[in-house]
Design a protein around this motif. Structure first.
Motif, mmCIF file in Angstrom:
data_model
loop_
_atom_site.group_PDB
_atom_site.id
_atom_site.type_symbol
_atom_site.label_atom_id
_atom_site.label_comp_id
_atom_site.label_asym_id
_atom_site.label_seq_id
_atom_site.Cartn_x
_atom_site.Cartn_y
_atom_site.Cartn_z
ATOM 1 N N ASP A 1 65.614 -30.581 35.156
ATOM 2 C CA ASP A 1 65.476 -31.558 34.208
ATOM 3 C C ASP A 1 66.459 -32.923 33.756
ATOM 4 O O ASP A 1 67.139 -32.713 32.782
ATOM 5 C CB ASP A 1 65.132 -31.034 32.704
ATOM 6 C CG ASP A 1 64.582 -31.935 32.173
ATOM 7 O OD1 ASP A 1 63.746 -32.886 32.257
ATOM 8 O OD2 ASP A 1 64.194 -31.604 30.633
ATOM 9 N N LEU A 2 66.802 -33.802 34.886
ATOM 10 C CA LEU A 2 67.800 -34.782 34.761
ATOM 11 C C LEU A 2 67.074 -35.871 33.859
ATOM 12 O O LEU A 2 67.823 -36.908 33.650
ATOM 13 C CB LEU A 2 68.158 -35.078 36.049
ATOM 14 C CG LEU A 2 68.833 -34.296 36.795
ATOM 15 C CD1 LEU A 2 69.290 -34.782 38.304
ATOM 16 C CD2 LEU A 2 70.182 -33.801 36.095
ATOM 17 N N GLY A 3 65.893 -35.935 33.326
ATOM 18 C CA GLY A 3 65.292 -37.005 32.579
ATOM 19 C C GLY A 3 64.839 -37.885 33.498
ATOM 20 O O GLY A 3 64.645 -38.089 34.779
ATOM 21 N N PRO A 4 64.108 -39.020 33.057
ATOM 22 C CA PRO A 4 63.339 -39.901 33.565
ATOM 23 C C PRO A 4 64.299 -40.806 34.689
ATOM 24 O O PRO A 4 65.441 -40.950 34.274
ATOM 25 C CB PRO A 4 62.529 -40.804 32.416
ATOM 26 C CG PRO A 4 63.618 -40.734 31.215
ATOM 27 C CD PRO A 4 64.114 -39.175 31.429
ATOM 28 N N GLY A 5 63.832 -41.257 35.628
ATOM 29 C CA GLY A 5 64.558 -42.146 36.801
ATOM 30 C C GLY A 5 65.620 -41.168 37.484
ATOM 31 O O GLY A 5 66.477 -41.939 38.109
ATOM 32 N N ALA A 6 65.537 -40.033 37.452
ATOM 33 C CA ALA A 6 66.524 -39.151 38.280
ATOM 34 C C ALA A 6 65.600 -38.650 39.401
ATOM 35 O O ALA A 6 64.393 -38.386 39.331
ATOM 36 C CB ALA A 6 67.148 -38.167 37.396
ATOM 37 N N ALA A 7 66.310 -38.245 40.469
ATOM 38 C CA ALA A 7 65.912 -37.680 41.495
ATOM 39 C C ALA A 7 66.783 -36.714 42.263
ATOM 40 O O ALA A 7 68.203 -36.786 42.208
ATOM 41 C CB ALA A 7 65.356 -38.756 42.562
ATOM 42 N N ILE A 8 66.283 -35.669 42.793
ATOM 43 C CA ILE A 8 67.118 -34.614 43.621
ATOM 44 C C ILE A 8 66.483 -34.405 44.933
ATOM 45 O O ILE A 8 65.337 -34.320 45.155
ATOM 46 C CB ILE A 8 67.281 -33.229 42.954
ATOM 47 C CG1 ILE A 8 67.774 -33.463 41.746
ATOM 48 C CG2 ILE A 8 68.046 -32.261 43.756
ATOM 49 C CD1 ILE A 8 67.700 -32.151 40.806
ATOM 50 N N ARG A 9 67.398 -34.607 46.223
ATOM 51 C CA ARG A 9 66.697 -34.554 47.402
ATOM 52 C C ARG A 9 67.809 -33.644 48.232
ATOM 53 O O ARG A 9 68.883 -33.591 48.247
ATOM 54 C CB ARG A 9 66.737 -35.917 48.238
ATOM 55 C CG ARG A 9 65.605 -36.839 47.439
ATOM 56 C CD ARG A 9 65.887 -38.344 47.976
ATOM 57 N NE ARG A 9 64.855 -39.386 47.433
ATOM 58 C CZ ARG A 9 65.174 -39.970 46.306
ATOM 59 N NH1 ARG A 9 66.409 -39.822 45.789
ATOM 60 N NH2 ARG A 9 64.176 -40.676 46.043
ATOM 61 N N LEU A 10 67.079 -32.931 49.171
ATOM 62 C CA LEU A 10 67.645 -32.088 50.181
ATOM 63 C C LEU A 10 67.355 -32.606 51.585
ATOM 64 O O LEU A 10 66.432 -32.989 51.961
ATOM 65 C CB LEU A 10 67.260 -30.630 50.200
ATOM 66 C CG LEU A 10 67.715 -29.820 51.095
ATOM 67 C CD1 LEU A 10 69.116 -29.562 50.568
ATOM 68 C CD2 LEU A 10 66.623 -28.099 51.051
ATOM 69 N N LEU A 11 68.373 -33.031 52.208
ATOM 70 C CA LEU A 11 68.366 -34.016 53.395
ATOM 71 C C LEU A 11 69.260 -33.198 54.456
ATOM 72 O O LEU A 11 69.826 -32.446 54.240
ATOM 73 C CB LEU A 11 69.116 -35.198 53.009
ATOM 74 C CG LEU A 11 68.796 -36.035 51.868
ATOM 75 C CD1 LEU A 11 69.582 -37.192 51.676
ATOM 76 C CD2 LEU A 11 67.193 -36.472 51.924
ATOM 77 N N ARG A 12 68.608 -33.558 55.788
ATOM 78 C CA ARG A 12 69.225 -33.231 56.891
ATOM 79 C C ARG A 12 70.401 -33.867 56.861
ATOM 80 O O ARG A 12 70.568 -35.179 56.234
ATOM 81 C CB ARG A 12 68.299 -33.338 58.096
ATOM 82 C CG ARG A 12 67.153 -32.445 58.107
ATOM 83 C CD ARG A 12 66.302 -32.418 59.163
ATOM 84 N NE ARG A 12 66.838 -31.784 60.505
ATOM 85 C CZ ARG A 12 66.762 -31.864 61.503
ATOM 86 N NH1 ARG A 12 65.843 -32.592 61.986
ATOM 87 N NH2 ARG A 12 67.310 -30.768 62.503
ATOM 88 N N GLU A 13 71.367 -33.800 57.925
ATOM 89 C CA GLU A 13 72.827 -34.593 58.091
ATOM 90 C C GLU A 13 72.275 -35.977 58.611
ATOM 91 O O GLU A 13 72.892 -36.866 58.516
ATOM 92 C CB GLU A 13 73.497 -33.797 59.283
ATOM 93 C CG GLU A 13 74.183 -32.478 58.533
ATOM 94 C CD GLU A 13 75.383 -32.064 59.184
ATOM 95 O OE1 GLU A 13 75.254 -32.129 60.496
ATOM 96 O OE2 GLU A 13 76.338 -31.211 58.692
ATOM 97 N N GLY A 14 71.114 -36.081 59.323
ATOM 98 C CA GLY A 14 70.700 -37.359 59.802
ATOM 99 C C GLY A 14 69.975 -38.259 58.640
ATOM 100 O O GLY A 14 69.971 -39.536 58.827
ATOM 101 N N GLY A 15 69.726 -37.659 57.417
ATOM 102 C CA GLY A 15 69.324 -38.446 56.276
ATOM 103 C C GLY A 15 67.801 -38.100 56.197
ATOM 104 O O GLY A 15 67.280 -38.761 55.147
ATOM 105 N N THR A 16 67.203 -37.287 56.847
ATOM 106 C CA THR A 16 65.819 -37.064 56.878
ATOM 107 C C THR A 16 65.541 -36.140 55.753
ATOM 108 O O THR A 16 66.225 -34.865 55.480
ATOM 109 C CB THR A 16 65.286 -36.620 58.149
ATOM 110 O OG1 THR A 16 65.449 -37.252 59.194
ATOM 111 C CG2 THR A 16 63.711 -36.262 58.043
#
Length: 819
Positions: free
Chosen positions: A200-215
């Motif tokens: 719950d980082l609040g509105p406008g926040a995002a969390i992403r799990l990426l591969r090392e290539g950025g995918t």
């Protein structure tokens, strides 16, 4: 002239005030803008740190979740390679795999595939479709890899149910290292997405799990704030042990929401302050115009007396009968360190030295009673910086009608006018003369005492020489197990303690030998503290911390004893109501040159002796004088003022320094820094077992003590020498002149009634310059050491002598090649 200039400048004061107010408003606005800009930078920096910390924490948590997956795959790989398990039925394989993933919600399915991608075993229930995974990219990557490689796939859709997922797979190989298939786990995206959502980082926040290539593999984005495209601030962290990245981002507008609110509040405050400054400037301009009218009326009368009043060389003070200052001139203000305005707020007795207040009141009351009209007396003021000012005051009673300019208060009736002369320098000169006379008398007393102590020590050493010498002979002549030998051994111990006591007496009289040797500090401090314990009052607690156990300094143990004892004695006296005395010893490396309260040290290795008390403390004006010779705060007869002066002299002689910290009412701490030296070489224990012996050499022995001559003759004879003893130095010189070549060495006392040892040595070496001479003294000092070298003495020994010392000294000088 100054008042005329003030009158000429008065019309411009409103403009000055208006411009000043404008400048203040401008500065307030600029400061507010600067603070707002700086707060914006700090807010963004705090946001970045928060996201960075959060990204690190999420990366660690993700790593732990994936490590659990990898552990399951490793155990599955081991199980699959076991030949006994290859014959298991599909149901048994399914049961094993489902048992492995029980309790791990992040794993959807575990599958074992052969080298072609066909499924060998799976945790899914029997009857579900089992398509081949041979065409998956992660399968091809592991096929090309070597060893037990681990691969995290791109986002996938499950081949069985079509749900989004991603795979974590490891390479299987046979006993020869060939590719034998894969063990694969499908990881639930929803597990990580739910985990990201709960943060719950609040509105406008995002969390992403990426591969090392950025995918992106897993992504969670909170609802944006507003519809416009916003700038995003993000933090990226590597998932430990896996080729994955965690990215946490937040809209910049969301991060700056609190800053915008505070900036609006600051803008409102700035506007309010600016309005207040403008109103204050307007009121001040009006007030200045009114004051100008009042000052114009006072200026004509003030001009007539101010020049004389302000330029008088003596201090002048006008006081009311209540003791308030109505006016003071600059000379008086400089004398006691207060400004005119400060004196108007104080009473005359507020700046009078406290002990002189009753007498000063009595003089003022006498003057106000009507007889006499004037009075003269000496008194003391307390200067603003704390020092005492002696003054010669003449005071008169006059009738006056005075208008006080600061508050328009009128003082009618009688006033007191005082002229004050500063006589501090005159009294200090007289006091200095008396102190010098006292110090001279004290120095003469100490000199006489030192001479007396040195003389006692010399005579006592001669007595100890006979006691220790004959004691040694008796000790060696008795059986090792006899009671008599034990009794004599105790006599020798007592004699050696007496010898140490004499050395301390000689040090006190400043007549000790000047040699400096490596001294182990910890035992000296410990011994001194033990001596001090018996004298401590019951109300004082002793805390000892000695950590520098194997540290040596180049010096003398008696000097160190004096340093510790003087500091501890002063600390005890500073705690009349009890407290804690702390003595600490520790090593310290000083990396750069450092200036202390007394002296400058470093760089290098030092041992620090700390003596601290919780007593009355030392006032600042006293602290700067405590190391001065003869300075003491004790009553007359209770102290010489030489204790800390002696400490300072010893520490400086050793190349050290002293740091003093004190707070009145809280206590004082002395830190003594002494440079460290190398430990001495181990003593040769074989010396006491086999002393070097002579070969019939003739030794001339001269001493005015019969017992010492007899003892020396017996010892030398036992050592293999032929001694020739004399009780008279003059008789010894005559015997030498009769046959100079008869003697191989001379041992002579220094203090003798006819010829001193140095005089005898000079006469002997004038006749035969190559003859070695050993000089003995119970009253040695650096000057005697220097004179002995100049006279050509081969060695200088301190009485009482021991057989071993005498044997070694003779062996060394006779072994030297003769010129």
């Amino acid at each position: 002239m100054r008042n005329e200039q003030g009158a000429a400048g008065a019309p411009y004061l409103p403009w000055v005030i208006a411009i000043g107010a404008s400048v203040i408003v401008l500065l307030v606005c600029v400061a507010s803008g600067w603070d707002s800009w700086r707060a914006r930078r700090l807010t963004l920096a705090d946001n970045d740190r928060e996201m960075s910390s959060l990204a690190s924490a999420i990366a660690e948590q993700t790593a732990r979740s994936l490590q659990g997956v990898e552990l399951i795959l490793r155990r599955t790989s081991v199980w699959e390679r076991d030949p006994r398990n290859r014959l298991a039925t599909p149901a048994e394989k399914e049961a094993f795999l489902r048992h492995q993933i029980d309790g791990l919600p992040q794993i959807r399915e575990v599958t074992i595939a052969d080298e072609n991608g066909a499924r060998i075993a799976t945790s899914t229930p029997a009857g579900s479709s089992s398509p081949s995974i041979g065409n998956r990219q992660y399968f091809q990557d592991l096929k090309r890899a070597t060893g037990e490689a681990v691969v995290v796939s791109e986002p996938l859709q499950s081949l069985t149910d079509g749900k989004p997922t991603f795979a974590v797979a490891i390479r299987l190989q046979d006993s020869e290292g060939r590719f034998a298939g894969v063990a694969r786990a499908l990881v639930e995206e929803d597990y990580f997405r739910d985990f990201f959502r709960r943060i719950d980082l609040g509105p406008g926040a995002a969390i992403r799990l990426l591969r090392e290539g950025g995918t992106p593999i897993v992504e969670f984005a909170a609802a944006p704030q507003g519809n416009k495209v916003a700038r995003v601030r993000s933090a990226l962290r590597q998932v430990p042990g896996f080729p994955l990245l965690v990215m946490v981002s937040r809209d910049e507008s969301v991060a700056l929401a609190d800053w915008r609110t505070s900036s609006i509040n600051a803008l409102v405050r700035t506007g309010s302050i600016s309005a207040f400054v403008a109103l204050l400037a307007f009121a001040l301009i009006r007030q200045m115009r009114r004051l100008g009218e009042v000052n114009e009326r006072l200026r004509s009368s003030e001009r007539r007396w101010r020049a004389v009043f302000e330029n008088a060389p003596l201090g002048i003070a006008v006081l009311t009968t209540d003791g308030d200052y109505a006016a003071t001139n600059p000379a008086f203000q400089r004398m006691i360190g207060y400004s005119s305005h400060e004196l108007e707020q104080l009473g005359a007795f507020d700046v009078t030295y406290r002990e002189d207040v009753p007498a000063t009141r009595e003089h003022v009351l006498r003057l106000l009673s009507g007889t006499p009209d004037t009075i003269r007396f000496q008194m003391r003021y307390t200067h603003r910086d704390g020092h005492v000012v002696w003054a010669d005051m003449s005071m008169a009673r006059v009738s006056a009608h005075h208008q006080h300019a600061s508050n328009y208060a009128r003082h009618a009736g009688e006033m007191l006018v005082a002229t004050v002369e500063d006589i501090t320098s005159r009294r200090e000169a007289e006091e200095a003369r008396r102190q010098l006379e006292g110090q001279l008398r004290q120095s003469q007393k100490l000199e006489a005492l030192g001479t007396f102590a040195g003389g006692i020590a010399h005579d006592f050493n001669n007595i100890l020489g006979a006691i220790l010498g004959y004691g040694e002979r008796a000790f060696h002549s008795l059986a090792a197990t006899s009671d008599e030998r034990r009794y004599v051994e105790q006599v020798l111990h007592a004699g050696n303690r007496a010898r140490t006591l004499v050395e301390r007496i000689l040090t006190f009289s400043r007549s000790g030998m000047g040699a400096r040797v490596p001294v182990r500090v910890s035992p000296v401090v410990s011994e001194t503290v033990e001596l001090l314990k018996g004298r401590l009052p019951a109300s004082i607690e002793l805390d000892v911390k000695l950590d520098a156990n194997d540290t040596y300094v180049a010096g003398d143990a008696t000097h160190l004893h004096q340093v510790v004892m003087n500091l501890c004695s002063n600390a005890v006296l500073a705690m009349p109501s009890g407290g804690t005395l702390t003595v600490a010893l520790e090593n310290e490396h000083v990396p750069a040159a450092t200036t202390l309260s007394e002296g400058r040290i470093g760089p290098g290795d030092f041992v620090r002796l700390s003596v601290a008390d919780t007593g009355t403390g030392i006032a600042p004006e006293v602290l700067e004088r405590i190391f001065n010779p003869f300075f003491t705060t004790r009553s007359t007869g209770e102290g010489t003022g030489l204790g800390l002066s002696l400490v300072d002299g010893i520490v400086r002689e050793y190349g050290g320094g002293i740091d003093v910290r004190s707070r009145v009412g809280q206590g004082t701490r002395f830190d003594i820094y002494l440079p460290v030296t190398e430990a001495p070489l181990p003593a040769d224990e074989a010396v006491s077992e086999a002393l070097p012996r002579g070969d019939g050499q003739v030794v001339l022995v001269v001493d005015d003590e019969d017992a010492l001559v007899t003892l020396a003759e017996e010892v030398l004879a036992e050592l293999g020498y032929e001694p020739v003893g004399f009780r008279s130095s003059a008789a010894a010189l005559r015997a030498f002149r009769d046959d100079p070549d008869r003697f191989d060495a001379v041992i002579t006392d220094q203090t003798m009634p006819e010829l001193t040892g140095l005089e005898l040595a000079s006469h002997i070496r004038a006749i035969r310059g190559s003859l070695p001479v050993i000089l003995c003294s119970g009253y040695g000092n650096p000057a005697l050491e220097r004179d002995a070298r100049n006279a050509g003495a081969a060695a200088l020994l301190r009485k009482p002598l021991r057989s071993g010392e005498l044997a070694l000294a003779l062996h060394r000088i006779l072994a030297r090649p003769q010129p």
